[in-house]
Design an enzyme around this catalytic site. Structure first.
Site, short mmCIF file in Angstrom:
data_model
loop_
_atom_site.label_atom_id
_atom_site.label_comp_id
_atom_site.label_asym_id
_atom_site.label_seq_id
_atom_site.Cartn_x
_atom_site.Cartn_y
_atom_site.Cartn_z
N LYS A 158 1.10 -5.72 -15.43
CA LYS A 158 1.48 -4.30 -15.55
C LYS A 158 2.28 -3.99 -14.29
CE LYS A 158 0.88 -0.32 -14.52
NZ LYS A 158 1.94 0.49 -13.83
N GLU A 233 -5.09 -5.46 -2.42
CA GLU A 233 -4.26 -5.42 -1.21
C GLU A 233 -3.82 -3.98 -1.10
OE1 GLU A 233 -2.36 -5.38 1.67
OE2 GLU A 233 -0.63 -5.77 0.40
N CYS A 267 3.56 -2.26 3.10
CA CYS A 267 2.17 -2.13 3.56
C CYS A 267 2.07 -2.56 5.01
CB CYS A 267 1.25 -3.05 2.78
SG CYS A 267 1.53 -2.98 1.05
N GLU A 364 -1.60 6.66 6.00
CA GLU A 364 -0.42 5.88 5.61
C GLU A 364 0.65 6.82 5.05
OE1 GLU A 364 -0.67 3.01 2.30
OE2 GLU A 364 0.37 1.62 3.61
C1 UN1 Z 1 3.88 -5.46 1.26
O1 UN1 Z 1 4.46 -4.55 1.84
O2 UN1 Z 1 3.02 -5.22 0.40
O3 UN1 Z 1 5.20 -9.34 5.66
C2 UN1 Z 1 4.18 -6.89 1.43
C3 UN1 Z 1 5.94 -8.62 5.02
C4 UN1 Z 1 6.43 -9.07 3.66
C5 UN1 Z 1 5.46 -8.66 2.60
C6 UN1 Z 1 5.03 -7.23 2.62
N1 UN1 Z 1 6.59 -10.49 3.68
O4 UN1 Z 1 6.31 -7.52 5.42
#
Ligand code: UN1
Length: 480
Positions: A158, A233, A267, A364
């Site tokens: 999804k 995550e 993230c 965040e």
């Molecule tokens: C994400 O933002 O979920 O290390 C992943 C990093 C990338 C992956 C980010 N290789 O910023």
């Protein structure tokens, strides 16, 4: 099929790129039934053969890299170099997990009894429900699907409702690489409909989800009724520490890349910079100058450094945090406003004089906003870095090896960088975070295999008689 539809919209222009069926519980049921049936054969395909399909998939991604990169600049909005990096990350993951087809190592170990053999092997679990975000629209599906598939699971994907075109291309290429249609199914749509139905479906024993903390908690609760494996995550509030002995030019480059790259929509983005007071003034002026040099524009334009945010809601959220920061008494050094005109552009934003407890230092934001927090010592810097609920990435700029090693030990995060920003994880180390960033699992690297397999321990007795563990081997008297 679902009769409702939704549109994919280009964040740089507002142009509609495509219309997609808005999947519901009935669509999920159909996809899961197909994936479940496909599992019965897929689990018996030799793993090296499954791995070969991933090698072919990696080659196809490579052959289509320019096309996918261009599409990503349009559908998701990130700039060309980063979009190419996103595709490259999927290529790397596919090669890495393709190789796993000839490893998937288990253990053998001696038995406590004679003429008995013991081993552990990894078994696929079944249908995996993968719910992926829009910010890495090719890389993250690869992080989840490549290990799931090489381990012998089938998948219902999804994808995020913001990037369905990219998801469709991703799955087309997997099928072209030889992965049977039933083995990977896509259900487009929204979290509350398609996503929730997938999470609750009794025939989907594994859920892998990347997204917000709140949704991660909801996923965990919904999956609990069926005791599913849940891999999460979630968010980050990643800090870069800049010590008084740091190479400041390098630190500024690292901050700019980690705070404003992908318009802060990672993230792993650096939304806090914790700075030793001895270099606080100098770092501020260097950082503001660098931020103001960044050129905003559509991702496909070679001149662009920073692309748009993903949609209107994201723009509103980022701007609302600017107001929060001002209300809390932080000092706005630059940015702090959307760009007039079409598209969802927001100026790279730097707040100074932020204290660790302020909301802009805790929550965040997922945009191009970073908060400078002054500190007097290394200890204070580490305490500030650890004072958030999240624990994904972290970084320290220092030339002092003792401080670097203390930071590696003491920063509460799944990832620590020394003399680099907070972004840029490679595919062959575990990726994920501590505290509210996740639930103890990791993707990427060998750790990903643990999400998508169950261990089976196997005992083979070739003695021809019944041997009773723990009884027939009762400790012999010690030799005199
Ligand atoms: C994400 O933002 O979920 O290390 C992943 C990093 C990338 C992956 C980010 N290789 O910023």
């Amino acid at each position: 099929m679902a009769s409702a539809t939704f549109e994919s919209v280009a964040p740089a222009t507002g142009e509609v790129l495509g219309t997609f069926p808005r999947g519901d519980a009935a669509d999920v049921d159909r996809a899961v039934a197909t994936a479940r049936e496909a599992f019965e054969d897929w689990r018996l395909v030799p793993a090296p053969e499954r791995g070969n399909m991933l090698f072919r998939f990696a080659e196809l991604l490579r052959a289509h890299k320019d096309e996918l990169t261009d599409l990503m600049t349009r559908e998701m909005g990130k700039v060309k170099a980063e979009a190419g990096g996103d595709v490259q990350e999927a290529i790397d993951m596919s090669f890495y997990m393709g190789g796993e087809g000839r490893r998937l190592f288990g253990h053998t170990t001696p038995s406590e009894l004679r003429d008995k053999f013991m081993m552990s092997v990894r078994m696929p679990v079944g249908v995996v429900g993968a719910i992926t975000p829009w910010n890495f629209p090719i890389a993250i599906p690869a992080w989840k699907l490549c290990p799931a598939l090489v381990c012998g699971n089938t998948v219902v994907l999804k994808p995020a409702e913001d990037t369905p075109l990219l998801a469709a291309r991703f799955v087309d290429l997997l099928h072209q690489a030889g992965v049977p249609e039933g083995v990977v199914q896509v259900v487009n749509g929204f979290g509350e409909e398609a996503g929730e139905a997938l999470v609750r479906h009794p025939d989907v024993p594994v859920i892998t989800f990347t997204g917000s903390r709140e949704t991660g908690i909801a996923v965990t609760k919904a999956a609990a009724d069926h005791l599913k494996h849940v891999h999460l995550e979630l968010g980050g509030k990643n800090a870069i520490i800049v010590m008084d002995d740091a190479d400041l030019e390098l630190a500024v480059e690292g901050i700019v890349w980690s705070a404003f790259g992908t318009s802060g929509q990672r993230c792993t983005a650096a939304s806090r910079v914790i700075v030793h007071e001895a270099v606080y003034g100098e770092l501020q002026s260097k950082l503001v100058a660098a931020a103001e040099r960044l050129r905003l524009g559509p991702g496909w334009d070679d001149e662009t450094d920073v692309g748009p945010l993903i949609n209107r809601a994201a723009l509103d959220k980022v701007h609302s945090y600017t107001r929060v920061g001002l209300d809390e008494g932080a000092k706005l050094l630059t940015g702090g406003e959307p760009v007039e005109g079409a598209g969802f552009f927001y100026r790279p934003t730097v707040f100074a004089d932020v204290s660790p407890r302020m909301r802009i230092a805790q929550e965040e934001i997922f945009g191009p906003t970073t908060a400078l927090i002054p500190v007097r010592s290394f200890e204070e810097a580490v305490a500030a870095a650890n004072s958030v609920e999240y624990g994904l990435s972290s970084s320290i700029f220092t030339r002092d090896v003792n401080r670097a090693f203390r930071a590696m030990r003491d920063l509460q995060a799944g990832i620590t960088y020394v003399n680099a920003g907070t972004t840029g994880a490679e595919v062959h180390l575990p990726f994920g975070g501590v505290k509210a960033t996740g639930n103890g699992h990791r993707e990427a690297g060998q750790a990903a295999l643990d999400v998508f397999t169950e261990w089976k321990s196997i005992y083979v007795d070739y003695s021809g008689k019944l041997q009773r563990a723990q009884i027939d081997n009762a400790e012999r008297p010690a030799p005199r």
